[in-house]
Design a protein around this motif. Structure first.
Motif, PDB file in Angstrom:
ATOM      1  N   THR A 170      71.493   8.747 -23.974  1.00  0.00           N
ATOM      2  CA  THR A 170      72.888   8.292 -23.929  1.00  0.00           C
ATOM      3  C   THR A 170      73.636   8.490 -25.246  1.00  0.00           C
ATOM      4  O   THR A 170      74.869   8.569 -25.254  1.00  0.00           O
ATOM      5  N   ALA A 195      84.573   8.386 -17.579  1.00  0.00           N
ATOM      6  CA  ALA A 195      83.753   9.518 -18.037  1.00  0.00           C
ATOM      7  C   ALA A 195      82.307   9.099 -18.251  1.00  0.00           C
ATOM      8  O   ALA A 195      81.374   9.830 -17.899  1.00  0.00           O
ATOM      9  N   LEU A 196      82.103   7.905 -18.829  1.00  0.00           N
ATOM     10  CA  LEU A 196      80.740   7.412 -19.049  1.00  0.00           C
ATOM     11  C   LEU A 196      80.040   7.111 -17.728  1.00  0.00           C
ATOM     12  O   LEU A 196      78.854   7.394 -17.563  1.00  0.00           O
ATOM     13  N   ALA A 252      80.745   8.541 -14.845  1.00  0.00           N
ATOM     14  CA  ALA A 252      80.483   9.835 -14.208  1.00  0.00           C
ATOM     15  C   ALA A 252      79.279  10.526 -14.838  1.00  0.00           C
ATOM     16  O   ALA A 252      78.556  11.279 -14.171  1.00  0.00           O
ATOM     17  N   ASP A 253      79.035  10.251 -16.110  1.00  0.00           N
ATOM     18  CA  ASP A 253      77.898  10.844 -16.817  1.00  0.00           C
ATOM     19  C   ASP A 253      76.592  10.123 -16.500  1.00  0.00           C
ATOM     20  O   ASP A 253      75.535  10.487 -17.014  1.00  0.00           O
ATOM     21  N   GLY A 254      76.674   9.072 -15.673  1.00  0.00           N
ATOM     22  CA  GLY A 254      75.458   8.392 -15.220  1.00  0.00           C
ATOM     23  C   GLY A 254      74.941   7.307 -16.143  1.00  0.00           C
ATOM     24  O   GLY A 254      73.749   6.967 -16.096  1.00  0.00           O
ATOM     25  N   LEU A 255      75.820   6.734 -16.980  1.00  0.00           N
ATOM     26  CA  LEU A 255      75.355   5.726 -17.940  1.00  0.00           C
ATOM     27  C   LEU A 255      74.697   4.540 -17.241  1.00  0.00           C
ATOM     28  O   LEU A 255      73.606   4.105 -17.635  1.00  0.00           O
ATOM     29  N   ASP A 299      73.379   4.324 -14.251  1.00  0.00           N
ATOM     30  CA  ASP A 299      72.128   4.740 -13.615  1.00  0.00           C
ATOM     31  C   ASP A 299      71.010   4.893 -14.641  1.00  0.00           C
ATOM     32  O   ASP A 299      69.860   4.514 -14.382  1.00  0.00           O
ATOM     33  N   LYS A 300      71.328   5.418 -15.806  1.00  0.00           N
ATOM     34  CA  LYS A 300      70.321   5.601 -16.851  1.00  0.00           C
ATOM     35  C   LYS A 300      69.774   4.255 -17.328  1.00  0.00           C
ATOM     36  O   LYS A 300      68.569   4.105 -17.571  1.00  0.00           O
TER      37      LYS A 300
END
Length: 286
Positions: free
Chosen positions: A114, A248-249, A251-254, A256-257
């Motif tokens: 991240t 944006a974060l 959508a970047d999968g934050l 989920d991570k």
């Protein structure tokens, strides 16, 4: 021996053990527990009043704790602050935690994935405590004053809301019998009932998000960690030095991570879902 008689004897033994308290030790530990980041310096008169212990006794206890390194003189007025021996015990405790041994590689991987600083947080009563940290190398994180050992109020933080996800309304009222809660910001729940609603929302969602709700300009994503008892024992959190978790974060999968990292640490702590428990039991492995 009959089972009811054995049960009575076990209960009597448990009561006897619970009632055997060394008064001097108990008083010394209660004195140490009064010190906090909000009140790092205390003197005998205030401690005597708070703990209902004679002032002369408090003086002797303070001197004993000072001689052992658990307290230090804070000034010339016989006020005290915590000593280095307390820190040593704290680090010994942290180093003994299976949670930190197993969890540090997980939050380091999450940090790398991240770019944000990550932590493992546990709950200690009405506080949350940061017990492990993977620091981002980005200069923007140098201003964030959260380190291993930092304590924050559970009711006012997303970490606390996630960590209290297993508590019933009855248990929450027992933890906060005063009903009305100390508001840290406009986002802090004012009552226990309001706090319970926030806790349930995060529990049903499976994670918590804070958009500057505790500290301005700092947002977090937090997910619960469970052990083999299926109880929440910690949470993994990502600290984002922005006013909010933007699209944006997300959508970047934050999110989920963070959830996947929490699930991985739960797995390392031998957590199994209800379905997995049922399956293992059917195989005779539980």
């Amino acid at each position: 021996m009959s089972e009811p008689l054995q049960q009575r004897q076990d209960a009597d033994n448990a009561k006897a053990e619970a009632g055997y308290v060394v008064p001097g030790l108990e008083r010394g530990l209660r004195i140490l527990a009064e010190f906090s980041p909000r009140e790092p310096v205390l003197g005998a008169p205030e401690l005597s009043k708070r703990l209902s212990i004679p002032r002369t006794t408090v003086f002797r206890l303070l001197q004993t704790l000072e001689s052992l390194g658990f307290l230090e003189r804070a000034d010339k007025d016989r006020n005290y602050k915590l000593g280095i021996a307390v820190l040593r015990l704290g680090f010994e405790y942290l180093s003994s935690l299976e949670l930190t041994d197993l969890g540090l590689p997980v939050i380091e991987s999450l940090r790398d994935a991240t770019g944000f600083t990550t932590h493992i947080v546990i709950r200690d009563g009405r506080d949350v405590v940061f017990v492990a940290k993977a620091q981002s190398q980005s200069p923007v994180f140098s201003s964030i004053r959260v380190n291993v050992g930092t304590r924050l109020p559970a009711h006012a933080t997303t970490h606390g809301h996630v960590l209290m996800g297993d508590l019933s309304m009855k248990e929450l009222h027992a933890l906060y019998p005063e009903g009305m809660l100390n508001r840290m910001t406009s986002a802090t729940p004012e009552t226990v009932d309001a706090l319970y609603e926030v806790i349930r929302e995060d529990a049903l969602r499976g994670y918590g998000v804070s958009n500057s709700s505790f500290e301005r300009g700092i947002s977090v994503v937090t997910a619960p960690v469970r052990n083999e008892t299926q109880k929440i024992v910690a949470c993994i959190t990502v600290t984002v030095p922005r006013p909010e978790i933007d699209a944006a974060l997300i959508a970047d999968g934050l999110i989920d991570k963070v959830q996947r990292a929490a699930a991985e640490l739960s797995r390392r702590l031998n957590y199994r879902s209800d379905d997995e428990h049922t399956f293992l039991k059917a195989l005779g492995l539980r």
